[in-house]
Design an enzyme around this catalytic site. Structure first.
Site, mmCIF file in Angstrom:
data_model
loop_
_atom_site.group_PDB
_atom_site.id
_atom_site.type_symbol
_atom_site.label_atom_id
_atom_site.label_comp_id
_atom_site.label_asym_id
_atom_site.label_seq_id
_atom_site.Cartn_x
_atom_site.Cartn_y
_atom_site.Cartn_z
ATOM 1 N N PHE A 155 -3.563 -6.900 7.586
ATOM 2 C CA PHE A 155 -2.320 -6.884 7.213
ATOM 3 C C PHE A 155 -1.657 -6.067 6.112
ATOM 4 C CE2 PHE A 155 1.482 -8.883 4.650
ATOM 5 C CZ PHE A 155 2.165 -9.315 5.983
ATOM 6 N N ASP A 208 -5.586 -0.704 0.809
ATOM 7 C CA ASP A 208 -4.502 -1.427 0.465
ATOM 8 C C ASP A 208 -4.882 -2.657 -0.452
ATOM 9 O OD1 ASP A 208 -2.474 -3.080 0.401
ATOM 10 O OD2 ASP A 208 -2.076 -3.104 2.524
ATOM 11 N N LYS A 240 2.292 -6.812 -5.601
ATOM 12 C CA LYS A 240 1.955 -8.231 -5.804
ATOM 13 C C LYS A 240 1.894 -8.095 -7.285
ATOM 14 C CE LYS A 240 1.303 -10.195 -1.530
ATOM 15 N NZ LYS A 240 0.642 -9.524 -0.271
#
Ligand SMILES: *Cc1c(COP(=O)(O)O)cnc(C)c1O
Length: 397
Positions: free
Chosen positions: A141, A226, A255
């Site tokens: 993802f 990532d 985030k």
């Protein structure tokens, strides 16, 4: 004030249905606890997918935001702002890299990494323009843009969005040999999450990150980590790559970088890679804005000062050990690192999530059979014990 029921009905009527949220409305939050309009409290065990590592409304981060709101909030990159250099400096210190490119959302940072890799491949490795290939992993993802979903193997994320962006090669996650076999003369990069988050907290076999790092070095391709979800202490290290002492060529971050206040993202790399950008070749109106810098600078300061990696490790061990004492033969695996924990069931987890919410615990299933527990790293042991009481009741059989 509208009731939760009314709010949910109105939201559902007027908003596109690209999400299916649980029936809980949050109108106030502090630390690990969120409150509904009816005054019910819940433990937040999702932390906005790790964006709330500092808990809700961390007082120092909120103060930094408030102070900055009275000074200047946006300049665009047409001009300098006085905080961007300090943001760069702090993020360079944390990552050990010497150059930063700031964006806003995680997806934008991933896009930036992909553009970096393609340019580096063309300008420096001399792969012909249009031939650049990037290797990615099954069940990854990395976000929601058209190019990013072109890397996805999730049919729900892809259906109806074709044509896709070419140039991606997909290999199984956790299999370094498969990754090596996929490399050819046009390969410019390998992108992976050090622990797959959305796939269900998939921890790769030990040595995997080290091995793919070695392969990338030997074959002259960039290793892009990532760490949008795993970064900034979530897994018990500042970055999850550090569990194997691995140094990626490019960190993709987001985030928690925004301190739970703002979307703040960036890629960090060394100048021999990031020098592929010249003025006009990439950018973002809001990327690196002074308000974002103010919250991110404060967030990074707190991460180091209060030793969040250590907190996440100790609390994560405590939490996972407690989960392991729950007797339920439908629980087939409990895994994770630090405070990124997955509980996998032999049956769909949907009913268990309902029970968790009924017992005051906010959590959500990912990939149907796994429940992710990722409370704020600031959660106290007392709060964890209370939350565990609810979890025990909800998950026992
Ligand atoms: C959440 C996430 C993204 C995307 O971030 P957004 O801010 O939602 O665009 C990218 N990669 C990983 C690993 C993520 O968990």
């Amino acid at each position: 004030m509208l009731s939760s029921k009314e709010i949910i009905a109105k939201t559902d009527k007027l908003g596109a249905h690209n999400y299916h949220p649980k029936d809980v409305v949050i109108c106030k939050a502090k630390g690990s606890i969120v409150t509904t309009p009816e005054g019910e409290n819940y433990f937040d065990m999702l932390s906005a997918y790790s964006a709330l590592n500092f808990g809700h409304c961390h007082p120092e981060i909120i103060q930094a935001a408030k102070d900055q709101l009275d000074k200047v909030t946006l300049t665009s990159r047409a001009f300098h702002n006085d905080l961007l250099c300090e943001f760069f400096e702090k993020l360079c210190e944390l990552t050990g890299k010497n150059m930063i490119l700031p964006m806003n959302t995680g997806a934008e940072a991933v896009e930036t990494a992909l553009k970096t890799a393609r340019r580096w491949g063309n300008f420096i490795k001399k792969v012909p323009e249009g031939k650049q290939e990037i290797i990615c992993c099954e069940n990854n993802f990395h976000g929601r843009t058209i190019s990013i979903i072109s890397m996805s193997t999730d049919p729900t994320a892809r259906a109806g969005y074709m044509p896709e962006t070419p140039g991606f090669v997909i290999v199984p996650y956790g299999d370094a040999q498969a990754m090596e076999n996929a490399i050819n003369e046009n390969t410019v990069a390998f992108i992976a999450e050090p622990i797959q988050g959305e796939a269900g907290i998939i921890v790769p076999p030990e040595g995997y990150l080290k091995k793919v790092r070695e392969i990338c070095t030997n074959k002259n391709i960039l290793f892009i980590a990532d760490e949008v979800q795993t970064g900034f202490a979530r897994t018990g290290k500042m970055f999850a790559c550090k569990h194997e002492d691995v140094e990626p060529d490019i960190y993709v971050l987001g985030k928690a970088l925004g301190g739970g206040v703002m979307p703040v993202s960036a890629i960090a790399a060394n100048s021999d890679i990031l020098e592929v950008f010249e003025p006009g070749s990439h950018g973002s109106t809001f990327g690196g804005n002074p308000l974002a810098c103010a919250v991110a600078i404060k967030a990074m300061e707190i991460l180091v000062r209060d030793n969040y990696p250590q907190m996440a490790k100790e609390k994560g061990d405590y939490f996972m050990n407690a989960l392991r004492t729950i007797k339920n033969d439908e629980i087939i695996d409990i895994r994770g690192k630090g405070l990124l924990v997955g509980v996998e069931f032999s049956v769909p987890a949907y009913e268990y999530v309902k029970k968790l919410i009924a017992n005051g615990i906010l959590a959500k299933e990912t990939h149907e059979r796994t429940i992710r527990f990722a409370p704020p790293i600031t959660i106290t042991y007392e709060e964890m014990d209370k939350a565990l009481e609810g979890i025990r009741i909800a998950l026992k059989k």
